[in-house]
Design an enzyme around this catalytic site. Structure first.
Site, mmCIF file in Angstrom:
data_model
loop_
_atom_site.group_PDB
_atom_site.id
_atom_site.type_symbol
_atom_site.label_atom_id
_atom_site.label_comp_id
_atom_site.label_asym_id
_atom_site.label_seq_id
_atom_site.Cartn_x
_atom_site.Cartn_y
_atom_site.Cartn_z
ATOM 1 N N ASP A 23 -5.915 9.887 2.437
ATOM 2 C CA ASP A 23 -4.683 9.247 2.911
ATOM 3 C C ASP A 23 -3.635 10.290 3.278
ATOM 4 O O ASP A 23 -2.476 10.176 2.914
ATOM 5 C CB ASP A 23 -4.140 8.286 1.846
ATOM 6 C CG ASP A 23 -3.010 7.406 2.370
ATOM 7 O OD1 ASP A 23 -2.899 7.238 3.604
ATOM 8 O OD2 ASP A 23 -2.217 6.902 1.546
ATOM 9 N N HIS A 77 1.295 6.357 -7.678
ATOM 10 C CA HIS A 77 -0.148 6.324 -7.878
ATOM 11 C C HIS A 77 -0.717 7.729 -7.766
ATOM 12 O O HIS A 77 -0.023 8.654 -7.320
ATOM 13 C CB HIS A 77 -0.814 5.421 -6.830
ATOM 14 C CG HIS A 77 -0.433 5.789 -5.431
ATOM 15 N ND1 HIS A 77 0.626 5.198 -4.763
ATOM 16 C CD2 HIS A 77 -0.929 6.725 -4.572
ATOM 17 C CE1 HIS A 77 0.745 5.729 -3.560
ATOM 18 N NE2 HIS A 77 -0.188 6.677 -3.418
ATOM 19 N N ASP A 132 8.380 8.466 -2.836
ATOM 20 C CA ASP A 132 7.568 7.481 -2.135
ATOM 21 C C ASP A 132 7.538 6.172 -2.911
ATOM 22 O O ASP A 132 7.419 6.156 -4.139
ATOM 23 C CB ASP A 132 6.145 8.041 -1.990
ATOM 24 C CG ASP A 132 5.228 7.158 -1.169
ATOM 25 O OD1 ASP A 132 5.583 6.855 -0.020
ATOM 26 O OD2 ASP A 132 4.160 6.794 -1.679
ATOM 27 N N GLU A 146 12.285 5.966 -0.558
ATOM 28 C CA GLU A 146 11.729 4.947 0.320
ATOM 29 C C GLU A 146 11.845 3.612 -0.401
ATOM 30 O O GLU A 146 11.169 3.374 -1.399
ATOM 31 C CB GLU A 146 10.261 5.254 0.627
ATOM 32 C CG GLU A 146 9.597 4.201 1.497
ATOM 33 C CD GLU A 146 8.084 4.341 1.536
ATOM 34 O OE1 GLU A 146 7.494 4.025 2.592
ATOM 35 O OE2 GLU A 146 7.493 4.731 0.512
ATOM 36 N N HIS A 184 5.981 8.201 9.577
ATOM 37 C CA HIS A 184 4.548 8.474 9.560
ATOM 38 C C HIS A 184 3.714 7.223 9.334
ATOM 39 O O HIS A 184 2.481 7.287 9.397
ATOM 40 C CB HIS A 184 4.231 9.508 8.483
ATOM 41 C CG HIS A 184 4.665 9.088 7.106
ATOM 42 N ND1 HIS A 184 5.996 8.989 6.752
ATOM 43 C CD2 HIS A 184 3.959 8.724 6.013
ATOM 44 C CE1 HIS A 184 6.081 8.588 5.497
ATOM 45 N NE2 HIS A 184 4.874 8.415 5.020
#
Length: 542
Positions: free
Chosen positions: A61, A104, A201, A242, A305
């Site tokens: 990812d 995570h 994030d 975010e 992104h």
């Protein structure tokens, strides 16, 4: 609340090292490549680099599946090269902000491997488990068209673990004090390398109760802990987040010395609705609804992104944006967003791209510019999911777009080779040499924003009523100076009259734009052509 002036006064540039420039001739971007292009960044005028994750990862990812928070992916560089990057940035007055990905980990992270491989391990409680899959197992799926459940079965321990995103990214149990300490240790390690803060994030997901894991106190208190941790190293460090939430929830994230600022997804959604409908009303209404206008702890952006996530819009509004900017089903992703860059959405109409750029650099808050937006890069919809907007930077019309000197077959990152957005048509070298290009006009906007940063950072913001629904106008006022920004969303020429609480007949000074204007006794008349914009300064006589 501690105010960080540099954040309000600068422009942030978003970079993925993998995609920016290959400096060690292996077909993939790296720190050496970024260092080789540092003069480009200083000439562009940006004041901060936000770097996508470059930690060791499982490569599933683009770095958001971390396997080791304390080591750099060896394909991207070394700790010594990172030290040189930080040193170079400081010498040029540019801040470095890293991505903190702690909602995570990868399922290949040693914590998760130990949690599943060692019975009774302390690491088991680093994650969230259930013996049986709950009946409502899809309530918080982010990738609704890709993943089938928030719970994935782990056969080695006959239990299900929770994941917000992909099944290979198990969520950390942030209610566990040991996990909270791990995050502080990560912050401590990288702040010690001389960086200027973090972008966190998926903040709302970190602070949610998940499964049977419950926070004993206020989960937002974690943001305060992390903010204090960065300030221990640098009193001007930032913690940005975010958080795609309704604007009424913004204060929860930025009050009481929590986040310094957050990404303004709400305003982003209504910017694209205004662009799609060619009507200023949606953006005018969104700006009226924003809280904290005096402090303006917002990070504004056009594209990032990920997909253009339109969750803040109603279903009807979302369909209006889809109709204009994503007419094909392949352009829509996760039933909520658009997987395209800006330039293809407006059919490469540079008038509309520049209009959007002008909004980005004048709306209340700090602008965040994604690499390649300044030259109008395109996308590759043949790539899966979000990868279509993650193609490499296009530097020239030479081999591999100047990104790498390997043979084309050895390139390890996607490059747009065909069509009107190919590297032969869209690149830095061509635009740098062309007066009036998107790159040069963007650089001019950044220069003027930097020059007038006191007005943008500390001026009183006010929306201005117009007599035309295709025109949006607002102003910043400070010390007898007014900076007025006017934007026209349609193709037909319009004249609009704005009322300002200014006496006399001061002549407007045009900073940017070709609109004709005149001012007399509090009335500013502006004539705007197709998709025109204008930045004006009016100096009030004391």
């Amino acid at each position: 609340m501690r105010e960080i002036n540099w954040l309000k006064k600068g422009v942030i540039y978003s970079i993925d090292v993998r995609s920016f420039k290959d400096g060690n001739h292996d077909g993939k971007g790296d720190f050496n490549g970024l260092l080789s292009k540092f003069d480009y960044l200083t000439q562009l005028g940006i004041r901060c680099i936000w770097m996508a994750p470059f930690y060791s990862s499982n490569q599933q990812d683009d770095g958001y599946d971390v396997t080791d928070y304390y080591h750099i992916d060896p394909q991207l560089g070394t700790m010594e090269e990172f030290r040189l990057l930080v040193e170079k940035a400081k010498a040029n007055g540019i801040k470095i902000v890293l991505d903190l990905v702690v909602n995570h980990t990868s399922d290949a992270h040693p914590w998760f491997k130990t949690a599943t491989g060692t019975p009774g391990s302390l690491y088991h409680d680093y994650y969230i488990w259930k013996a049986e899959k709950p009946p409502h197992d899809k309530e918080d799926l982010v990738f609704k068209t890709i993943e089938e459940s928030n719970w994935e079965y782990e056969p080695s321990i006959s239990a299900y673990f929770y994941h917000t995103f992909y099944k290979h990214q198990p969520d950390l149990n942030m209610t566990n004090p040991r996990v909270q300490t791990e995050v502080l240790n990560i912050i401590d390690f990288w702040m010690g390398k001389g960086i200027d803060g973090f972008r966190i994030d998926a903040v709302p997901h970190i602070l949610r109760d998940k499964g049977d894991s419950r926070f004993s106190g206020d989960p937002y208190g974690l943001l305060g802990d992390w903010r204090r941790a960065v300030l221990e190293y640098n009193e001007h460090a930032i913690l940005i987040g975010e958080a795609d939430v309704e604007p009424e929830n913004y204060p929860d994230f930025v009050q009481k010395d929590r986040l310094t600022a957050l990404f303004n997804f709400y305003l982003n959604n209504y910017t694209f609705l205004a662009l799609a409908t060619q009507c200023a009303d949606p953006l005018f209404g969104a700006l009226k609804r924003l809280p904290l206008k005096d402090r303006r702890p917002y990070l504004n952006f056009l594209r990032n992104h990920d997909e253009l996530d339109l969750e803040r819009l109603t279903e009807k509004e979302r369909k209006q944006v889809y109709a204009q900017f994503a007419p094909e089903p392949s352009m829509i992703i996760y039933d909520r967003g658009i997987r395209r860059r800006l330039a293809p959405m407006v059919d490469n109409d540079h008038r509309r791209i520049k209009l959007a750029m002008s909004l980005l650099f004048t709306l209340p808050g700090t602008p965040v510019l994604r690499y390649g937006e300044e030259i109008g890069m395109g996308d590759d919809l043949n790539l899966p999911e979000r990868k279509g907007v993650r193609t490499v930077m296009q530097w020239s019309d030479q081999q591999n777009g100047g990104f790498s000197d390997v043979v084309p077959q050895a390139l390890k990152a996607p490059l747009i080779r065909e069509g009107k957005f190919s590297y032969k048509q869209v690149n830095v070298a061509i635009q740098a040499a062309r007066p009036g290009s998107l790159l040069n006009d963007t650089q001019t906007m950044i220069y003027i924003r930097n020059k007038e940063n006191e007005l943008f950072a500390h001026g009183e913001f006010m929306l201005l009523n117009t007599d035309c629904d295709t025109v949006l106008a607002y102003a910043y006022y400070l010390k007898n100076e007014w900076l007025v920004a006017v934007h026209h969303f349609a193709e037909k020429t319009e004249e609009t009259t704005l009322e300002l609480p200014i006496h006399g007949n001061a002549a407007p000074i045009s900073l940017i734009g070709t609109a004709r204007s005149a001012f007399s006794n509090g009335r500013l008349i502006v004539e705007l052509g197709a998709y025109a914009y204008s930045w004006l300064i009016i100096r009030q006589t004391p």
